[in-house]
Design an enzyme around this catalytic site. Structure first.
Site, short mmCIF file in Angstrom:
data_model
loop_
_atom_site.label_atom_id
_atom_site.label_comp_id
_atom_site.label_asym_id
_atom_site.label_seq_id
_atom_site.Cartn_x
_atom_site.Cartn_y
_atom_site.Cartn_z
N LYS A 194 0.98 -1.10 0.04
CA LYS A 194 -0.36 -0.10 0.19
C LYS A 194 0.55 1.08 -0.31
CE LYS A 194 -4.08 -2.06 -0.01
NZ LYS A 194 -5.34 -1.11 -1.49
N GLU A 199 -9.38 5.72 3.15
CA GLU A 199 -10.85 5.34 3.79
C GLU A 199 -10.04 3.60 3.71
OE1 GLU A 199 -10.30 4.75 -0.12
OE2 GLU A 199 -9.17 3.29 -0.34
N SER A 249 1.84 -9.58 -0.75
CA SER A 249 1.09 -8.30 -1.26
C SER A 249 1.44 -7.99 0.39
CB SER A 249 -0.17 -8.44 -1.90
OG SER A 249 -0.88 -9.06 -1.05
#
Lengths: 261, 411
Positions: free
Chosen positions: B90, B112, B379
């Site tokens: 991220k 969010e 990830s």
């Protein structure tokens, strides 16, 4: 081009020295029958144009008062078909144009052409589409022409002059002038921005522009109608229905309508 | 036609800008700023330097030999985004958008978050750049990811639990959009996935494509050829787009997205948007989504908060439509088994989201056999999921935990 029913009503009120009062309520809150009675009460107490909202799972333009009501309607079993039934039942009772306010996905799933056809059959005047901009609206522009329906697009304080022109050129019925950068809900001050949006819409050639977001008192209605062609009230009416039922909606509508005298 | 050069707003018939008019000016402004940044070598250099000195890029690749024994003997190579600062991919997008927000003169960012990974990354970037940060998080998710809530608060962000709708990620996005409409002048909406209105899907993908660019070189250097297949988990789809994108024009490379199948795609409890969804409009873009006949968004279900989303980025919908990428469902049980297998064979505890991709790698490796090479986007790391995993596998002594809680309460 012949003026639409909504345009004629607004014009009649403007020519008489005031402007139109547009009242919003959602279908199916607290249940289908009561929402129809409440919409009828709006018109019987001085509302000129009914804006009937279709409850939707992800209402990004709505504040808490309307979110709570539409979520309740969904929990109580609201289906799209009820929207058409409500329009038909209201039109059978009172002679005011009924515009349907809906987020775009329900129309897309129903089928844009089929939605337009069924709305016309039900006696609806057209659609207000808060999350559909004219750039994305080719199918709806065609279907609304085909079925003689109004299409109300939004103009915001942040809209460029070119987008103001596009909103005016694409809309029929009226242009929905967003009074403030925000979502639905009562506000103490209706922004000075509203006056500026209307002025810029006039420059873009609009002869039918109504202000919405934040209007909740007869004084605000009167103030808005001094420069705009209509004032749109939603959350205040929804809160009245939630707290006091149809009789409270009737009383609030009458109070707001005093601002159009 | 090159598939790699799609810049939006449309990917085939998907994408677009289905938002209130109030946001169009901000989207135009962002689009212009991003186009200018793309053309400015100084922007790329600044981002690359941040990644080198802060994120920890390039992230390494790890060949998972013991894990691969369970994957039909195919070679399994992990792209280690779990080793990035904040523990997942991220941060790649967050730093890019934070730089843009600064260029735009915005002093406040909103985000969010579902699992909390994007919220933590956003709070981190806000701390680094001195920006005010508000994170919207569904109330349900604040409960199941309490540790990440604490992390965000410690980083100085305000976390707002969203109590409307289904109280999960989709409602957090709605609330962030409402905030943005009201505060667009001072505020940048730091959207965390390849969904939303243009330019977000293309921009977020570009910021994550560093994953695939690095991995392509690294796999070539290690094996002398491109992988046969790339596996990545798909919720909104950002880590998958990031690793897929540089390979889109490599026809020999299969791209497989693994969606959360929850209890199974034939039950009502899943989040397999591409496998089971229909085209529709949600959160500003036309894409595939889980919805009922009336177009009301349906609630999704997954053990993984990060994949628990009823929509997906429009570029994935397009890649599925044209057949360039394939999408498969992985159940909660399959993902949790893969999580445990990687932990025990490689000493790497992956995030539950990532475990879906690992199950996919096991299936794909078995299909390819010993000559195959599977590249997996690892990830995120599993620290945030320890409570869920401990409960799932019965690793916590319930009585001892109750005694500890009593002791805590009695103090």
């Amino acid at each position: 081009m012949i003026a639409s029913a909504v345009e004629r009503v607004i014009r009649r009120r403007v020519d008489a020295g005031s402007g139109a009062l547009v009242g919003y309520l959602p279908v199916g809150f607290p249940d289908l029958g009561t929402s129809v009675e409440a919409a009828v009460a709006l018109v019987e107490n001085g509302v000129d144009v009914v804006e009937l909202g279709l409850p939707y799972s992800d209402p990004v333009m709505d504040g808490l008062a309307i979110q709570r009501a539409t979520q309740t309607a969904l929990q109580n079993g609201f289906r799209l078909a009820h929207g058409f039934q409500a329009v038909e039942r209201i039109r059978a009772r009172v002679d005011a144009p009924v515009l349907v306010m809906t987020y775009w996905n329900p129309v897309l799933q129903y089928g844009v052409e089929r939605f337009a056809a069924d709305l016309e059959s039900a006696g609806g005047a057209g659609l207000i589409t808060p999350d559909l901009i004219p750039d994305e609206a080719d199918d709806w522009l065609a279907a609304s022409d085909e079925h003689g329906l109004d299409r109300v697009f939004l103009a915001a304080p942040s809209s460029s002059p070119a987008r103001m022109q596009q909103a005016v050129a694409s809309s029929r019925g009226f242009v929905y002038a967003v009074s403030t950068m925000g979502i639905t809900g009562a506000r103490a001050d209706v922004d000075a921005a509203a006056r500026s949006v209307i002025a810029r819409l006039r420059e873009a050639g609009s002869t039918s522009a109504c202000v919405g977001l934040g209007i909740s008192t007869s004084d605000q209605v009167r103030d808005v109608l001094s420069y705009a062609d209509g004032a749109i009230v939603g959350s205040r009416l929804v809160s009245a229905l939630a707290d006091g039922g149809v009789s409270a909606v009737a009383a609030v509508a009458a109070e707001l309508a005093a601002g159009t005298d | 036609m090159s598939l790699r050069h799609q810049t939006g707003p449309y990917f085939g018939s998907f994408g677009g800008r289905f938002v209130p008019e109030s946001l169009i000016a901000a989207l135009d402004e962002l689009d212009a700023a991003y186009s200018a940044a793309k053309a400015d070598p100084a922007f790329a250099a600044e981002l690359a330097e941040l990644h080198r000195t802060y994120t920890g890029r390039p992230s390494i690749i790890t060949e998972a030999r013991r894990f691969a024994e369970h994957a039909g003997g195919a070679r399994v190579i992990l792209k280690r985004e779990d080793l990035n600062h904040t523990g997942s991919h991220k941060i790649n997008n967050v730093l890019g958008q934070a730089l843009l927000a600064r260029r735009l003169g915005k002093t406040r960012i909103i985000a969010e978050t579902g699992a909390g990974q994007h919220g933590v990354a956003s709070a981190t970037a806000a701390a680094l750049f001195g920006l005010e940060c508000v994170v919207y998080m569904g109330e349900v998710d604040t409960e199941r990811q309490a540790l990440n809530v604490a992390r965000m608060k410690l980083l100085g962000a305000q976390v707002v639990p969203v109590t409307t709708g289904s109280r999960t990620l989709k409602d957090a996005i709605n609330e962030a959009l409402r905030d943005w409409v009201a505060n667009v002048e001072s505020t940048h909406y730091l959207l965390g996935t390849v969904a939303g209105p243009h330019p977000f899907p293309a921009m977020v993908r570009d910021f994550h494509s560093v994953i695939g660019v690095e991995a392509r070189e690294q796999v070539l250097a290690l094996t002398g050829r491109l992988p046969d297949v790339i596996a990545a988990c798909v919720g909104g789809g950002s880590n998958a787009m990031g690793i897929f994108h540089p390979f889109l024009d490599d026809e020999s490379v299969r791209l497989v997205g693994l969606e959360a199948a929850g209890d199974g795609v034939d039950t009502p409890f899943h989040a397999a948007t591409i496998t089971k969804g229909r085209p529709g409009v949600l959160h500003g873009a036309k894409s595939l989504m889980l919805q009922d006949a009336d177009g009301q968004t349906m609630e999704s279900h997954s053990i993984s908060a990060g994949l628990d989303y009823p929509g997906v980025g429009p570029e994935h919908a397009w890649l599925a439509e044209i057949g360039r990428a394939e999408y498969r469902g992985v159940t909660d049980a399959q993902a949790m088994a893969a999580l445990r297998l990687l932990s025990r064979t490689e000493g790497i505890i992956p995030a539950i989201e990532t475990a879906h991709a690992l199950h996919g790698a096991l299936e794909l490796g078995r299909e390819l056999g010993p000559s195959g090479i599977v590249l997996v986007n690892l990830s995120g790391r599993g620290d945030k999921d320890m409570e869920t995993a401990a409960r799932y596998f019965g690793l916590i002594d319930a009585e001892a935990a109750a005694r500890a809680a009593e002791h805590e309460a009695g103090r």
